[in-house]
Design a protein around this motif. Structure first.
Motif, PDB file in Angstrom:
ATOM      1  N   TYR A  58      22.825 -17.775  15.469  1.00 28.78           N
ATOM      2  CA  TYR A  58      22.602 -18.973  14.671  1.00 28.78           C
ATOM      3  C   TYR A  58      23.775 -19.334  13.752  1.00 28.78           C
ATOM      4  O   TYR A  58      24.073 -20.500  13.546  1.00 28.78           O
ATOM      5  CB  TYR A  58      21.327 -18.802  13.851  1.00 28.78           C
ATOM      6  CG  TYR A  58      20.906 -20.045  13.114  1.00 28.78           C
ATOM      7  CD1 TYR A  58      20.312 -21.105  13.790  1.00 28.78           C
ATOM      8  CD2 TYR A  58      21.107 -20.159  11.742  1.00 28.78           C
ATOM      9  CE1 TYR A  58      19.930 -22.240  13.128  1.00 28.78           C
ATOM     10  CE2 TYR A  58      20.720 -21.297  11.068  1.00 28.78           C
ATOM     11  CZ  TYR A  58      20.139 -22.343  11.760  1.00 28.78           C
ATOM     12  OH  TYR A  58      19.755 -23.477  11.100  1.00 28.78           O
ATOM     13  N   LYS A  89      16.122 -19.459  13.212  1.00 26.59           N
ATOM     14  CA  LYS A  89      15.912 -18.803  14.502  1.00 26.59           C
ATOM     15  C   LYS A  89      17.118 -17.912  14.785  1.00 26.59           C
ATOM     16  O   LYS A  89      18.096 -17.932  14.037  1.00 26.59           O
ATOM     17  CB  LYS A  89      15.708 -19.832  15.606  1.00 26.59           C
ATOM     18  CG  LYS A  89      16.815 -20.872  15.688  1.00 26.59           C
ATOM     19  CD  LYS A  89      16.455 -21.959  16.664  1.00 26.59           C
ATOM     20  CE  LYS A  89      17.609 -22.938  16.789  1.00 26.59           C
ATOM     21  NZ  LYS A  89      17.408 -23.868  17.866  1.00 26.59           N
ATOM     22  N   ASP A  94      19.551 -26.299  20.301  1.00 24.50           N
ATOM     23  CA  ASP A  94      18.186 -26.807  20.352  1.00 24.50           C
ATOM     24  C   ASP A  94      17.420 -26.327  21.583  1.00 24.50           C
ATOM     25  O   ASP A  94      16.274 -26.708  21.780  1.00 24.50           O
ATOM     26  CB  ASP A  94      18.203 -28.344  20.344  1.00 24.50           C
ATOM     27  CG  ASP A  94      18.760 -28.882  19.038  1.00 24.50           C
ATOM     28  OD1 ASP A  94      18.561 -28.233  17.996  1.00 24.50           O
ATOM     29  OD2 ASP A  94      19.414 -29.951  19.070  1.00 24.50           O
ATOM     30  N   GLU A  95      18.060 -25.502  22.410  1.00 27.79           N
ATOM     31  CA  GLU A  95      17.386 -25.022  23.605  1.00 27.79           C
ATOM     32  C   GLU A  95      16.240 -24.091  23.223  1.00 27.79           C
ATOM     33  O   GLU A  95      16.227 -23.483  22.161  1.00 27.79           O
ATOM     34  CB  GLU A  95      18.360 -24.249  24.524  1.00 27.79           C
ATOM     35  CG  GLU A  95      19.521 -25.056  25.037  1.00 27.79           C
ATOM     36  CD  GLU A  95      20.693 -25.032  24.069  1.00 27.79           C
ATOM     37  OE1 GLU A  95      20.906 -24.010  23.388  1.00 27.79           O
ATOM     38  OE2 GLU A  95      21.384 -26.054  23.966  1.00 27.79           O
ATOM     39  N   LYS A  96      15.303 -23.964  24.149  1.00 25.17           N
ATOM     40  CA  LYS A  96      14.189 -23.046  23.967  1.00 25.17           C
ATOM     41  C   LYS A  96      14.737 -21.613  24.000  1.00 25.17           C
ATOM     42  O   LYS A  96      15.624 -21.292  24.785  1.00 25.17           O
ATOM     43  CB  LYS A  96      13.166 -23.260  25.080  1.00 25.17           C
ATOM     44  CG  LYS A  96      11.942 -22.414  24.946  1.00 25.17           C
ATOM     45  CD  LYS A  96      10.961 -22.686  26.074  1.00 25.17           C
ATOM     46  CE  LYS A  96       9.808 -21.716  25.952  1.00 25.17           C
ATOM     47  NZ  LYS A  96       8.976 -21.686  27.133  1.00 25.17           N
ATOM     48  N   THR A  97      14.173 -20.742  23.177  1.00 21.81           N
ATOM     49  CA  THR A  97      14.586 -19.342  23.164  1.00 21.81           C
ATOM     50  C   THR A  97      14.250 -18.714  24.513  1.00 21.81           C
ATOM     51  O   THR A  97      13.145 -18.885  25.019  1.00 21.81           O
ATOM     52  CB  THR A  97      13.844 -18.582  22.036  1.00 21.81           C
ATOM     53  OG1 THR A  97      14.122 -19.221  20.795  1.00 21.81           O
ATOM     54  CG2 THR A  97      14.277 -17.139  21.967  1.00 21.81           C
ATOM     55  N   PRO A  98      15.190 -17.977  25.101  1.00 22.46           N
ATOM     56  CA  PRO A  98      14.919 -17.340  26.401  1.00 22.46           C
ATOM     57  C   PRO A  98      13.707 -16.405  26.329  1.00 22.46           C
ATOM     58  O   PRO A  98      13.430 -15.819  25.280  1.00 22.46           O
ATOM     59  CB  PRO A  98      16.197 -16.537  26.682  1.00 22.46           C
ATOM     60  CG  PRO A  98      17.245 -17.146  25.819  1.00 22.46           C
ATOM     61  CD  PRO A  98      16.543 -17.695  24.620  1.00 22.46           C
ATOM     62  N   HIS A  99      13.012 -16.253  27.444  1.00 26.18           N
ATOM     63  CA  HIS A  99      11.785 -15.461  27.488  1.00 26.18           C
ATOM     64  C   HIS A  99      12.004 -13.995  27.151  1.00 26.18           C
ATOM     65  O   HIS A  99      11.088 -13.308  26.719  1.00 26.18           O
ATOM     66  CB  HIS A  99      11.126 -15.578  28.874  1.00 26.18           C
ATOM     67  CG  HIS A  99      11.931 -14.940  29.964  1.00 26.18           C
ATOM     68  ND1 HIS A  99      11.796 -13.623  30.304  1.00 26.18           N
ATOM     69  CD2 HIS A  99      12.899 -15.448  30.775  1.00 26.18           C
ATOM     70  CE1 HIS A  99      12.634 -13.331  31.288  1.00 26.18           C
ATOM     71  NE2 HIS A  99      13.313 -14.430  31.588  1.00 26.18           N
ATOM     72  N   LYS A 102      12.497 -11.791  21.788  1.00 31.16           N
ATOM     73  CA  LYS A 102      11.215 -11.787  21.085  1.00 31.16           C
ATOM     74  C   LYS A 102      11.394 -11.334  19.645  1.00 31.16           C
ATOM     75  O   LYS A 102      12.347 -10.631  19.321  1.00 31.16           O
ATOM     76  CB  LYS A 102      10.242 -10.841  21.787  1.00 31.16           C
ATOM     77  CG  LYS A 102       9.991 -11.252  23.222  1.00 31.16           C
ATOM     78  CD  LYS A 102       9.159 -10.237  23.950  1.00 31.16           C
ATOM     79  CE  LYS A 102       8.939 -10.789  25.346  1.00 31.16           C
ATOM     80  NZ  LYS A 102       8.649  -9.886  26.344  1.00 31.16           N
TER      81      LYS A 102
END
Length: 181
Positions: A58, A89, A94-99, A102
């Protein structure tokens, strides 16, 4: 083709904790750049699968103040932030956090929590990131957990043998005491 290891993270106002969950990692290489680029690679598993990871953190980080500990089951990093403050974060953009990334709820502290600011690291031996480049992680992994597991297996095997011998002796005594027909 490479795979991604599971990554857990938590933070404090001045640092980020990153845990890479990869049991029996070999040839682990970790690199941290001041602009927040975090890279990792290692092989693991019976088939020696390649695991790679590149994260754009970040904000900027202090490489010299950051530390790393390589264990048998995971690689634990304490990344020092350049500017104190809570990150919204782990990753920039702005992308979704990778799966595979966690939150580490075991280490998480809320921003408004008055609890202790330091995490109990249980005496882990940390090396500095500073000066490591991409290949500072060639040290042999600590196998003390393996030795403890082996000792525990030996103790369990002795207990099983003792129980079996006791059962056999009890069974023989019953046979001798039983009236013959």
């Amino acid at each position: 083709m490479s795979r991604h290891p599971e990554v857990k993270w938590a933070q404090r106002v001045d640092k980020v904790y990153i845990t890479i969950q990869l049991p029996d990692a070999k040839d682990a290489k970790v690199n941290l750049e001041p602009d927040g680029i975090f890279t990792f690679s290692a092989t693991a598993g019976a088939e020696k699968n390649l695991y790679e990871l590149k994260m754009d953190l970040y904000d900027k980080v202090n490489v010299e103040g950051s530390k790393i500990n390589t264990g048998v089951r995971s690689i634990f990093c304490v990344v020092e932030k350049v500017e104190k403050g809570w990150w919204k974060k782990l990753l920039r953009g702005d992308e979704k956090t990778p799966h595979y990334v966690k939150v580490d709820w075991d280490k998480w502290v809320d921003e408004d929590d008055d609890g202790p600011g330091e995490l109990d690291l249980g005496g882990m031996d940390f090396s500095n990131f500073g000066g490591m480049g991409g290949d500072g992680m060639d040290d042999d992994l600590d196998d003390s957990d393996d030795e403890e597991e082996e000792a525990e297996k030996t103790d369990n095997a002795k207990k099983v043998r003792d129980v079996q011998q006791t059962e056999e002796a009890s069974s023989e005594a019953k046979m001798e005491a039983a009236p013959s027909t």
